[in-house]
Design a protein around this motif. Structure first.
Motif, PDB file in Angstrom:
ATOM      1  N   THR A   1       0.916  -1.151   0.163  1.00  0.00           N
ATOM      2  CA  THR A   1       0.059   0.094  -0.083  1.00  0.00           C
ATOM      3  C   THR A   1       0.865   1.225   0.243  1.00  0.00           C
ATOM      4  O   THR A   1       0.491   2.114  -0.646  1.00  0.00           O
ATOM      5  N   PHE A   2       2.006   1.310   0.619  1.00  0.00           N
ATOM      6  CA  PHE A   2       2.604   2.573   0.910  1.00  0.00           C
ATOM      7  C   PHE A   2       4.212   2.632   0.325  1.00  0.00           C
ATOM      8  O   PHE A   2       4.517   3.766   0.172  1.00  0.00           O
ATOM      9  N   HIS A   3       4.716   1.554  -0.055  1.00  0.00           N
ATOM     10  CA  HIS A   3       5.937   1.623  -0.760  1.00  0.00           C
ATOM     11  C   HIS A   3       6.238   2.603  -1.773  1.00  0.00           C
ATOM     12  O   HIS A   3       5.470   2.441  -2.787  1.00  0.00           O
ATOM     13  N   LYS A   4       6.991   3.603  -1.589  1.00  0.00           N
ATOM     14  CA  LYS A   4       7.447   4.478  -2.726  1.00  0.00           C
ATOM     15  C   LYS A   4       6.084   5.555  -3.070  1.00  0.00           C
ATOM     16  O   LYS A   4       5.880   5.651  -4.095  1.00  0.00           O
ATOM     17  N   ILE A   5       4.922   5.707  -2.194  1.00  0.00           N
ATOM     18  CA  ILE A   5       3.838   6.335  -2.585  1.00  0.00           C
ATOM     19  C   ILE A   5       4.216   7.747  -2.947  1.00  0.00           C
ATOM     20  O   ILE A   5       3.312   8.028  -3.969  1.00  0.00           O
ATOM     21  N   GLU A   6       5.276   8.198  -2.442  1.00  0.00           N
ATOM     22  CA  GLU A   6       5.589   9.623  -2.762  1.00  0.00           C
ATOM     23  C   GLU A   6       6.101   9.832  -4.346  1.00  0.00           C
ATOM     24  O   GLU A   6       6.078  11.021  -4.682  1.00  0.00           O
ATOM     25  N   LYS A   7       6.246   8.629  -4.864  1.00  0.00           N
ATOM     26  CA  LYS A   7       6.721   8.678  -6.059  1.00  0.00           C
ATOM     27  C   LYS A   7       5.656   8.876  -7.366  1.00  0.00           C
ATOM     28  O   LYS A   7       5.835   8.938  -8.340  1.00  0.00           O
ATOM     29  N   THR A   8       4.469   8.299  -7.010  1.00  0.00           N
ATOM     30  CA  THR A   8       3.191   7.966  -7.846  1.00  0.00           C
ATOM     31  C   THR A   8       2.953   9.320  -8.761  1.00  0.00           C
ATOM     32  O   THR A   8       3.157   9.238  -9.931  1.00  0.00           O
ATOM     33  N   PHE A   9       2.613  10.421  -8.131  1.00  0.00           N
ATOM     34  CA  PHE A   9       2.564  11.578  -8.647  1.00  0.00           C
ATOM     35  C   PHE A   9       3.559  12.073  -9.784  1.00  0.00           C
ATOM     36  O   PHE A   9       3.154  12.284 -11.149  1.00  0.00           O
TER      37      PHE A   9
END
Length: 161
Positions: A129-137
């Protein structure tokens, strides 16, 4: 989607849906139908993984790629966040060469990670769910800037003209 959730196809049809994008032609620990076509096909609740002459719903399978000799999803979610951008771009280019629409998705919550409550999840689910979530956008933005995307209804109109 898999055999256990195939009833959803009938529900989509009953709600007047014309297309769907729930099949991943790869196998993961959570989902996938590795034998399904990579290009759009007619789907029914009794034939999720092959073109069905009686199907009334167009399935747009999600983008997959080969990685270390294995077919894996490259369409979005965890895979979009985790895979190197070059691998995803190469997958899209491969589909373009074959004139197959490369469908991908974004979970809305992946675009605003600062607003997601960090709920306690089992370790594996937390990672997914959260791995590298900051990279999505930023990854999505780079893909949108490099490739031409369209809506399913526009694609359908184009191929029927």
């Amino acid at each position: 989607m898999n055999e256990k959730s195939s009833w959803v196809i009938d529900e989509l049809l009953n709600s007047n849906y014309k297309y769907d994008s729930s099949i991943i032609p790869a196998k993961t620990s959570m989902y996938g139908m590795p034998q399904a076509p990579k290009s759009p096909y007619m789907i029914s609740n009794s034939n999720l993984d092959k073109d069905n002459d009686n199907g009334k719903l167009i399935e747009f399978p999600l983008l997959v790629t080969k990685f270390l000799g294995k077919t894996i999803p490259a369409a979005g979610g965890f895979y979009l966040r985790t895979l190197p951008l070059k691998i995803i771009k190469n997958a899209i280019k491969s589909y373009e060469r074959k004139e197959i629409p490369g469908s991908f998705y974004i979970h809305s919550w992946e675009l605003t990670p600062e607003l997601i409550p960090k709920i306690k999840l089992p370790t594996k689910n937390h990672f997914i769910t959260f791995h590298k979530i900051e990279k999505t956008f930023s990854k999505m933005e780079k893909l949108l800037n490099e490739f031409e995307f369209t809506r399913f209804d526009s694609y359908i109109s184009k191929i029927h003209n």
